[in-house]
Design an enzyme around this catalytic site. Structure first.
Site, PDB file in Angstrom:
ATOM      1  N   HIS A   8       2.212  13.711  28.643  1.00 11.04           N
ATOM      2  CA  HIS A   8       3.599  13.631  28.878  1.00 11.04           C
ATOM      3  C   HIS A   8       4.127  12.688  29.683  1.00 11.04           C
ATOM      4  O   HIS A   8       3.192  12.131  30.434  1.00 11.04           O
ATOM      5  CB  HIS A   8       4.076  15.035  29.564  1.00 11.04           C
ATOM      6  CG  HIS A   8       3.896  16.210  28.283  1.00 11.04           C
ATOM      7  ND1 HIS A   8       3.552  17.580  28.873  1.00 11.04           N
ATOM      8  CD2 HIS A   8       4.137  16.262  26.974  1.00 11.04           C
ATOM      9  CE1 HIS A   8       3.695  18.059  27.666  1.00 11.04           C
ATOM     10  NE2 HIS A   8       3.892  17.565  26.681  1.00 11.04           N
ATOM     11  N   GLY A  55       4.794  12.577  20.427  1.00 10.00           N
ATOM     12  CA  GLY A  55       4.631  14.090  20.566  1.00 10.00           C
ATOM     13  C   GLY A  55       5.906  14.715  19.789  1.00 10.00           C
ATOM     14  O   GLY A  55       5.715  15.514  19.148  1.00 10.00           O
ATOM     15  N   ASP A  60       1.853  16.071  18.262  1.00  9.38           N
ATOM     16  CA  ASP A  60       1.048  17.338  18.645  1.00  9.38           C
ATOM     17  C   ASP A  60       0.575  17.959  17.334  1.00  9.38           C
ATOM     18  O   ASP A  60      -0.636  18.490  17.434  1.00  9.38           O
ATOM     19  CB  ASP A  60       1.743  18.278  19.554  1.00  9.38           C
ATOM     20  CG  ASP A  60       2.259  17.278  20.731  1.00  9.38           C
ATOM     21  OD1 ASP A  60       1.601  17.767  21.919  1.00  9.38           O
ATOM     22  OD2 ASP A  60       2.967  16.672  20.757  1.00  9.38           O
ATOM     23  N   ASP A  80       2.682  17.942  31.546  1.00 16.98           N
ATOM     24  CA  ASP A  80       3.720  18.123  32.828  1.00 16.98           C
ATOM     25  C   ASP A  80       4.158  19.413  32.888  1.00 16.98           C
ATOM     26  O   ASP A  80       4.909  19.897  32.151  1.00 16.98           O
ATOM     27  CB  ASP A  80       5.004  17.168  32.442  1.00 16.98           C
ATOM     28  CG  ASP A  80       5.763  17.272  33.493  1.00 16.98           C
ATOM     29  OD1 ASP A  80       5.808  17.904  34.536  1.00 16.98           O
ATOM     30  OD2 ASP A  80       6.878  16.392  33.525  1.00 16.98           O
ATOM     31  N   HIS A  87       9.815  19.864  22.406  1.00 16.68           N
ATOM     32  CA  HIS A  87       8.725  20.381  21.323  1.00 16.68           C
ATOM     33  C   HIS A  87       7.656  21.414  21.949  1.00 16.68           C
ATOM     34  O   HIS A  87       6.441  21.245  21.446  1.00 16.68           O
ATOM     35  CB  HIS A  87       7.995  19.077  20.986  1.00 16.68           C
ATOM     36  CG  HIS A  87       7.473  18.217  21.769  1.00 16.68           C
ATOM     37  ND1 HIS A  87       7.961  17.873  22.721  1.00 16.68           N
ATOM     38  CD2 HIS A  87       6.200  17.648  21.801  1.00 16.68           C
ATOM     39  CE1 HIS A  87       7.092  16.975  23.397  1.00 16.68           C
ATOM     40  NE2 HIS A  87       5.836  17.140  22.913  1.00 16.68           N
ATOM     41  N   ASP A  90       5.202  22.911  19.747  1.00 12.93           N
ATOM     42  CA  ASP A  90       4.139  22.057  18.955  1.00 12.93           C
ATOM     43  C   ASP A  90       3.064  22.196  20.418  1.00 12.93           C
ATOM     44  O   ASP A  90       1.830  21.999  19.746  1.00 12.93           O
ATOM     45  CB  ASP A  90       4.813  20.762  18.737  1.00 12.93           C
ATOM     46  CG  ASP A  90       5.592  20.800  17.683  1.00 12.93           C
ATOM     47  OD1 ASP A  90       6.560  21.852  17.263  1.00 12.93           O
ATOM     48  OD2 ASP A  90       6.261  19.674  17.173  1.00 12.93           O
ATOM     49  N   ARG A  96      -3.194  26.337  21.372  1.00 13.91           N
ATOM     50  CA  ARG A  96      -3.745  27.482  20.765  1.00 13.91           C
ATOM     51  C   ARG A  96      -5.066  26.936  19.891  1.00 13.91           C
ATOM     52  O   ARG A  96      -6.032  27.809  19.749  1.00 13.91           O
ATOM     53  CB  ARG A  96      -2.659  27.937  20.052  1.00 13.91           C
ATOM     54  CG  ARG A  96      -3.141  29.229  19.305  1.00 13.91           C
ATOM     55  CD  ARG A  96      -2.350  30.000  18.563  1.00 13.91           C
ATOM     56  NE  ARG A  96      -2.555  31.052  17.467  1.00 13.91           N
ATOM     57  CZ  ARG A  96      -3.011  30.916  16.539  1.00 13.91           C
ATOM     58  NH1 ARG A  96      -3.056  29.599  15.864  1.00 13.91           N
ATOM     59  NH2 ARG A  96      -3.768  31.784  15.758  1.00 13.91           N
TER      60      ARG A  96
HETATM   61  O1  LIG Z   1       4.953  14.582  23.939  1.00 11.87           O
HETATM   62  C1  LIG Z   1       3.851  14.515  23.861  1.00 11.87           C
HETATM   63  C2  LIG Z   1       2.750  15.402  24.038  1.00 11.87           C
HETATM   64  O2  LIG Z   1       3.454  16.688  23.699  1.00 11.87           O
HETATM   65  C3  LIG Z   1       3.126  12.939  24.256  1.00 11.87           C
HETATM   66  O3  LIG Z   1       3.835  12.261  23.181  1.00 11.87           O
HETATM   67  P1  LIG Z   1       3.692  10.551  23.445  1.00 11.87           P
HETATM   68  O4  LIG Z   1       2.348  10.305  23.535  1.00 11.87           O
HETATM   69  O5  LIG Z   1       4.686  10.139  22.177  1.00 11.87           O
HETATM   70  O6  LIG Z   1       4.726  10.193  24.702  1.00 11.87           O
END
Ligand SMILES: O=C(CO)COP(=O)(O)O
Length: 140
Positions: A8, A55, A60, A80, A87, A90, A96
């Site tokens: 994140h 992500g 994801d 984080d 999301h 996701d 999971r």
């Molecule tokens: O959001 C993410 C994982 O949930 C990471 O995505 P990015 O690597 O594109 O920032």
């Protein structure tokens, strides 16, 4: 081994520093990442990283699909825990699936270091056996 690297935004510096520190190990494997994470890692290290979508745009889920197909051996996902993510479903689904398929997963830097050292020392070689079995058609 196929390794997924995800972080994140507030953990991007950590995953970049992790990738720099362990470049010599990571370069021996096939690396996959969500979009922005993969870009930052490859820029900082020169490592060849297959990038999925970002992500929030489905990255994801794409990695989750690889797990369901038994094509991902390790997931390092520096989450984080203090910031809401758009999301979140996701993210939960990806974590999971790691549990459904017994995929070694680290969600913080401490765990990531243990996993990468375990990988180097051969403790994750059982993944090759699982994949071989699948190729023999013993799995659904
Ligand atoms: O959001 C993410 C994982 O949930 C990471 O995505 P990015 O690597 O594109 O920032």
């Amino acid at each position: 081994m196929n390794i997924a690297l995800i972080a994140h935004d507030k953990k991007k510096t950590d995953i970049v520093n992790f990738s720099i520190a362990y470049t010599s190990i990571l370069k021996q494997h096939n690396l996959f990442a969500t979009g922005t994470t993969g870009l930052k890692i490859s820029e900082a290290t020169g490592l060849d990283v297959h990038r999925f979508k970002s992500g929030p745009l489905g990255g994801d889920q794409q990695i989750g699909a690889r797990i369901a197909d038994n094509e991902m051996d390790i997931v390092i996902f520096l989450r984080d825990p203090l910031t809401a993510q758009p999301h979140e479903p996701d993210i939960s689904a990806l974590l999971r699936l790691c549990d459904v398929y017994q995929i070694p997963l680290a969600t913080n830097l401490g765990g990531a270091e243990v996993l990468i050292r375990a990988l180097e020392d051969g403790y994750l070689n059982w993944r090759d056996i699982i994949k071989d079995k699948k190729q023999e058609g013993n799995e659904e």
